[in-house]
Design a protein around this motif. Structure first.
Motif, short mmCIF file in Angstrom:
data_model
loop_
_atom_site.label_atom_id
_atom_site.label_comp_id
_atom_site.label_asym_id
_atom_site.label_seq_id
_atom_site.Cartn_x
_atom_site.Cartn_y
_atom_site.Cartn_z
N SER A 1 0.85 -1.18 0.00
CA SER A 1 0.00 0.00 0.00
C SER A 1 0.89 1.23 0.00
O SER A 1 2.01 1.20 0.51
N PRO A 2 0.39 2.33 -0.60
CA PRO A 2 1.21 3.55 -0.63
C PRO A 2 1.63 3.97 0.78
O PRO A 2 2.73 4.43 1.00
N ARG A 3 0.71 3.80 1.73
CA ARG A 3 0.99 4.21 3.10
C ARG A 3 2.12 3.36 3.69
O ARG A 3 2.99 3.85 4.39
N ARG B 1 5.43 4.38 2.27
CA ARG B 1 5.89 5.63 2.87
C ARG B 1 6.47 5.36 4.25
O ARG B 1 7.51 5.88 4.64
N GLU C 1 0.46 -0.92 6.33
CA GLU C 1 1.21 -0.18 7.34
C GLU C 1 1.44 -1.04 8.58
O GLU C 1 2.50 -1.04 9.18
#
Lengths: 673, 408
Positions: free
Chosen positions: B138-140, B143, B166
């Motif tokens: 996931s993008p989160r 990051r 995350e």
């Protein structure tokens, strides 16, 4: 009857007779020369779009408008150059508009078919056949309500009289005796379709009787005949006796639009025959025959107009094009930002229904602003199908609380004209589904009017109606539609979910200068909640965090808010903490509040009773993937009503709409995703 | 000739940084100004932009995410279109492939032309390409992994279809850190380095004072609701102390001096750093001229800097400047503490919690809310006398808070 007798109703002096004759001649000539110059400019590529000329019909605009004052209003059609000039638009503004320049009457936003000069009562021309009839009726309504001794004129072609707007508009003007003149310029062809083919009864004038008004047929190429008929109609309107329909028999001697082939549907001979009946030549001969003016005086008028038109052309050609960065200016009147003092509700709270809350807002605003009036079926004595106007008719009477016939297009178009001319209509539809009959008036006229008039017209109009599925209302009483309206620039779309929000948002809507669709979920009307007393406004585009949470963000609107709250309470016991956001307005949409929430939770679900394809959820998903992609810990999910018409049977109806149980399941899945 | 991509020096004291990730892939066509990779210095993480154009070549010994790299180290190359054509004639642009760009660079559309010494795309063990080929992060999570300096290839995903979320990253970070001490976060590494450097090289001394905070607290309570209602900003005691510190700097320019490479320089502005605690460590963004403008402006600056610090969005220049900083542990049980001066500054004000305490007013012991202040000072720059004067100004303003409203 000799021209001087017609002119002579008010004055006997020879000087003034000559003055009037000169004025009419000059007016017709100005239109003719402008049109010929514009046709040449079109050939040269200076006119970028369509160019519908008025050549051959000049006597009508000149004869009618000679009876109007600056504060009277004209609403016209795609063939409107002549009307604009006769109402007092400067020729150079007309030229500059057709040339697409910044100095044009619509600042380059309109072109030939969207000419606006409200400062001289030229309220606009429309590329759609019919709406000008309704809008003129609306201006008539404003004059009547504000007790102004003005009148409105609608110019339209024979093509318009087989259109619903004609019939709905004339009927409304007839029953309310509105000060309007309906001028049909019957030039025998609707674009290229012959009128005697298209009309079962080829007399337009005869249709006046159907709607309880005089219907007069005149020779539209005889300026004195038109002048005289319009004079009687104007007196009748100003005396409060109501509208008149005038059918002017005429002919356009140039093609429907410049550059189009002209002889597939009519013959060269027919056109040549009509050219011999040129209204300008007829009037010129008459002036000379009756000794109203000397030939030399006419020649000096011809020279003056010729020079003026050349200057107008030069002015337009030398004017700059509008700056690219201004292309999206004037879509809205301005942010609907309430004054700081009214943003916070300070009144004592009482528990009342959603329905009573909007009625309270309307009642308070009615007392403050006499320009507000309500139109709708059953809003008068009955007090509204959903008690939206209870008590107002008794206090304010029928002019401000107006029952309408069942003609949604008619009264929405009329409301458009009323808003254009200085009043603040509230249109009460009962069910938002009914409004689709008036979609063209909303999307093509109301939404675009501020832009087309380059911000000089404001459109303070509130369109309210019920949305939502429930109680087996079936598919013509259950739609949501907010995504549809939000798609169009120029509209504000408000969908409150609580009584307190309904009151505060209704007040903002009633003070906004933009058109507002105020959509109330029918199943919420009797829901109760605390509502502050007195004045407060809720800003458009400001979402509410209904419930803070940690694990997942849910955006829900209207009925879906309470369903999601219920789901959130169930999930709390499982340790899933839901943050619930109610955007409250779909346009403008508060993306920032959603983004901040997603930054916290990383997960987003949109629960939306409207349809899924191209809808609110799709919009929010795209916007969050733009501004919040890096916050996402799972794909964004949507939960919507099934993409089908709404069924009647309780078992089927229940199957199409999202419930708390489905919301619970969707959230559980999303948290695991 | 190919252009070398080197680790740049971010700030005068930087010798090495932590490479975080490539922002472009091998074979990407690069224009000047395009962000190339993310580099973390002792102050903040920063996207490094390309100064040149060309096609990016990432060698297989390019640094891995989280690897410490020396300034000047070559981590990649920018090749020109001609070179590529020369190296691999098959990749010559042909009409219709659409691979000639306006700027004359070439973007491979089918097979990336690869010089012999480079590993073809897909084999390069690089964060972005791995994540993208798996398409299950996931993008989160991605990051968060960058933020924690965690190599995502070692993380097992538990989301739908094995997607790494995350939660997976946080779990991996908490389990891998103790067993692999090398893997602690780059922020922790930066703090360890800078505090050790400061405490060993800066001769600290400490001045203490206890302030009667009654008027200060009352004034804040008076202003708070109004400002919160009108502007949506919560005025904090921290804002008022920053203001006092800024005004004292303005009154007493000696306190704006710092020790810089064996000489003393005086900074032109009255900027004050503010210590922001984060889950993984702390950051010290700098509030610009807190003595000027209205109090709201100070509160706004402080609040947006703190928010940016928490979101990992602080830019390098937000961390630079200021001769002094504030460390306020007002929300903690600490009554009194002394702070380590931030490298490059000459003092740090430490403030403990405000508490009702016995305090002498007019020769009588009364109960008053008080705050205990401790100013740590760099003896190379300032001696006891002037430092006491600086602290005295701060105390004066805090005890006469009406002066804070007006500012300088």
């Amino acid at each position: 009857m000799p021209a001087k007798e017609i002119i002579d109703v008010e004055t006997k002096s020879a000087k003034s007779l000559a003055h009037e004759a000169r004025r009419l001649y000059r007016q017709m000539l100005l239109i003719r020369y402008c049109e010929e110059r514009l046709a040449a400019a079109h050939k040269k590529g200076l006119v970028h779009g369509a160019c519908h000329t008025y050549v051959g019909q000049e006597a009508i605009a000149a004869g009618v408008c000679a009876n109007l004052s600056r504060t009277d209003m004209v609403f016209s059609t795609h063939r409107g150059h002549g009307h604009a000039l006769a109402k007092g638009m400067e020729p150079r503004q007309l030229f500059a508009e057709l040339y697409g320049r910044e100095t044009g009457c619509s600042r380059g936003r309109g072109g030939s078919m969207h000419l606006f000069a409200p400062e001289v009562g030229m309220m606009g021309t429309s590329g759609i056949v019919g709406p000008c009839i309704l809008q003129a009726a609306g201006a008539g309504y404003s004059f009547q309500l504000l007790k102004q001794n003005n009148l409105a004129v609608a110019f339209f072609g024979d093509g318009a009289v087989n259109n619903g707007a004609f019939h709905e508009g004339l009927n409304l003007a007839g029953i309310w005796k509105l000060p309007v003149i309906f001028v049909c310029e019957n030039n025998n062809y609707a674009t290229e379709v012959p009128f005697d083919y298209a009309a079962a009864n080829p007399s337009v004038a005869a249709r006046g009787a159907v709607y309880g008004m005089p219907g007069i047929e005149v020779d539209g190429n005889d300026v004195m005949a038109v002048f005289s008929a319009a004079k009687r109609a104007a007196s009748r309107a100003r005396d409060g006796d109501g509208p008149t329909l005038i059918e002017c028999k005429t002919y356009r001697t140039r093609p429907h639009s410049e550059g189009m082939a002209d002889f597939g549907y009519r013959t060269r001979e027919e056109v040549e025959e009509w050219k011999k009946r040129c209204p300008i030549q007829i009037f010129r001969s008459r002036i000379l025959a009756e000794d109203l003016l000397e030939e030399s005086e006419l020649e000096s008028v011809e020279k003056e107009i010729s020079e003026m038109v050349e200057l107008a052309h030069q002015y337009a050609e030398q004017s700059p094009f509008p700056a690219r960065e201004t292309a999206a200016i004037h879509v809205y009147a301005g942010p609907a930002d309430p004054p700081a003092a009214l943003k916070e509700a300070i009144g004592k709270e009482r528990v009342m229904t959603y329905m009573k809350a909007t009625l309270e807002a309307l009642t308070e605003e009615f007392a403050k602003n006499e320009r507000i009036f309500v139109l709708g079926e059953g809003v008068g004595k009955r007090g509204g199908n959903f008690a939206t106007t209870t008590g107002l008719f008794e206090k304010y009477g029928p002019e401000r609380v107006r029952d309408t016939p069942i003609c949604e297009r008619g009264f929405v178009g009329l409301a458009c004209g009323a808003a254009m001319s200085g009043t603040r209509p509230v249109v009460d539809f009962m069910f938002a589904d009914f409004v689709l009959d008036a979609a063209g008036e909303i999307m093509n006229q109301i939404a675009k009017m501020q832009y087309m008039s380059s911000g000089r017209l404001k459109m303070p109009i509130l369109l309210r109606g019920c949305i939502g599925i429930g109680h087996s209302a079936a598919t013509h009483h259950s739609g949501s539609y907010y995504s549809t309206y939000a798609h169009f620039p120029g509209l504000r779309v408000v969908v409150p979910s609580t009584a307190a929000d309904a009151k505060g948002l209704f007040k903002t809507a009633l003070r906004s200068n933009d058109p507002v669709l105020f959509l109330e979920h029918r199943e919420l009307l009797t829901s109760k909640g605390p509502v502050p007393e007195g004045d407060y406004m809720i800003e458009f585009g400001r979402a509410k965090i209904v419930r803070p949470g940690e694990h997942v963000t849910v955006v829900a609107l209207a009925m879906m808010v309470s369903k999601t709250l219920k789901a959130a309470e169930l999930l709390e016991r499982e340790g899933i903490s839901v943050e619930l956001i109610d955007p409250r307005t779909v346009a403008p949409l508060d993306v920032e509040t959603i983004r901040q929430s997603v930054a916290k939770t990383g997960r987003l679900l949109i629960v939306d009773e409207d349809f899924q394809p191209f809808g609110l959820g799709a919009e929010i998903t795209a916007r969050i993937s733009d501004v919040g992609f890096d916050y996402l810990d799972a794909p964004i999910r949507r939960l919507n009503t099934v993409h089908s018409p709404t069924p009647y049977s309780p078992s089927l109806e229940d199957a199409v709409v999202p419930h708390a149980e489905q919301i619970v399941i969707a959230i559980r899945e999303l948290v695991k995703a | 000739m190919a252009i070398e991509i080197k680790i740049p020096r971010l700030g005068w004291s930087m010798e090495e940084g932590t490479f975080q990730s490539w922002l472009k892939k091998d074979g990407d066509s690069i224009k000047p100004g395009d962000p190339l990779f993310t580099l973390e210095s002792e102050k903040a993480a920063q996207d490094i932009e390309s100064t040149d154009a060309g096609v990016l070549r990432i060698p297989d010994d390019s640094p891995k995410p989280g690897e410490v790299v020396k300034v000047g180290h070559v981590i990649g190359l920018l090749s020109s279109a001609d070179e590529i054509a020369g190296e691999n004639p098959k990749a010559k642009p042909t009409n219709g492939d659409g691979n000639i760009h306006h700027d004359g660079t070439v973007k491979p559309t089918v097979t990336p032309p690869v010089p012999d010494n480079l590993v073809p795309l897909g084999q390069a063990p690089e964060l972005n390409s791995v994540a993208e080929s798996a398409a299950a992060v996931s993008p989160r999570a991605r990051r968060k992994a960058v933020e924690l300096g965690l190599d995502i290839r070692h993380v097992r995903g538990t989301g739908v279809g094995g997607r790494i979320t995350e939660a997976d990253i946080l779990k991996a970070a908490s389990t891998t850190q103790p067993s692999t001490p090398h893997n602690f976060t780059s922020m922790r590494r930066a703090i360890a380095k800078s505090t050790a450097l400061s405490f060993s090289s800066t001769p600290h001394f400490y001045l203490r004072s206890e302030v009667n905070a009654l008027a200060l607290i009352e004034m804040r309570e008076d202003l708070l609701p109004e400002m919160e209602k009108l502007q949506g900003i919560r005025l904090t005691l921290t804002d008022l102390i920053l203001r006092a510190q800024g005004m004292a700097l303005n009154d007493f320019p000696n306190a704006r001096r710092i020790w810089a490479k064996e000489e003393i320089i005086e900074l032109p502005a009255n900027d004050v750093g503010i210590v922001v605690a984060l889950p993984e460590g702390l950051m010290i963004p700098v509030v610009r001229s807190p003595e000027a403008g209205d109090l709201l402006a100070v509160a706004k600056q402080r609040s947006s800097l703190a928010a940016a610090a928490r979101a990992g969005g602080l830019k390098l220049d937000a961390l630079q400047g200021g001769a002094t900083s504030l460390s306020n542990l007002g929300n903690s049980p600490a009554d009194d503490f002394a702070a380590v001066i931030s490298p490059g500054q000459s003092s740090m004000l430490a403030v403990g919690r405000a508490m009702p305490r016995p305090f002498v007013v007019d020769h009588k012991v009364c109960v008053r809310p008080t705050m205990k202040l401790c100013l740590s000072v760099d003896h190379r720059v300032m001696d006891g006398g002037p430092a006491a004067e600086f602290l005295g100004r701060i105390v004066h303003y805090l005890e006469h808070p009406v002066l804070l409203v007006k500012g300088r």
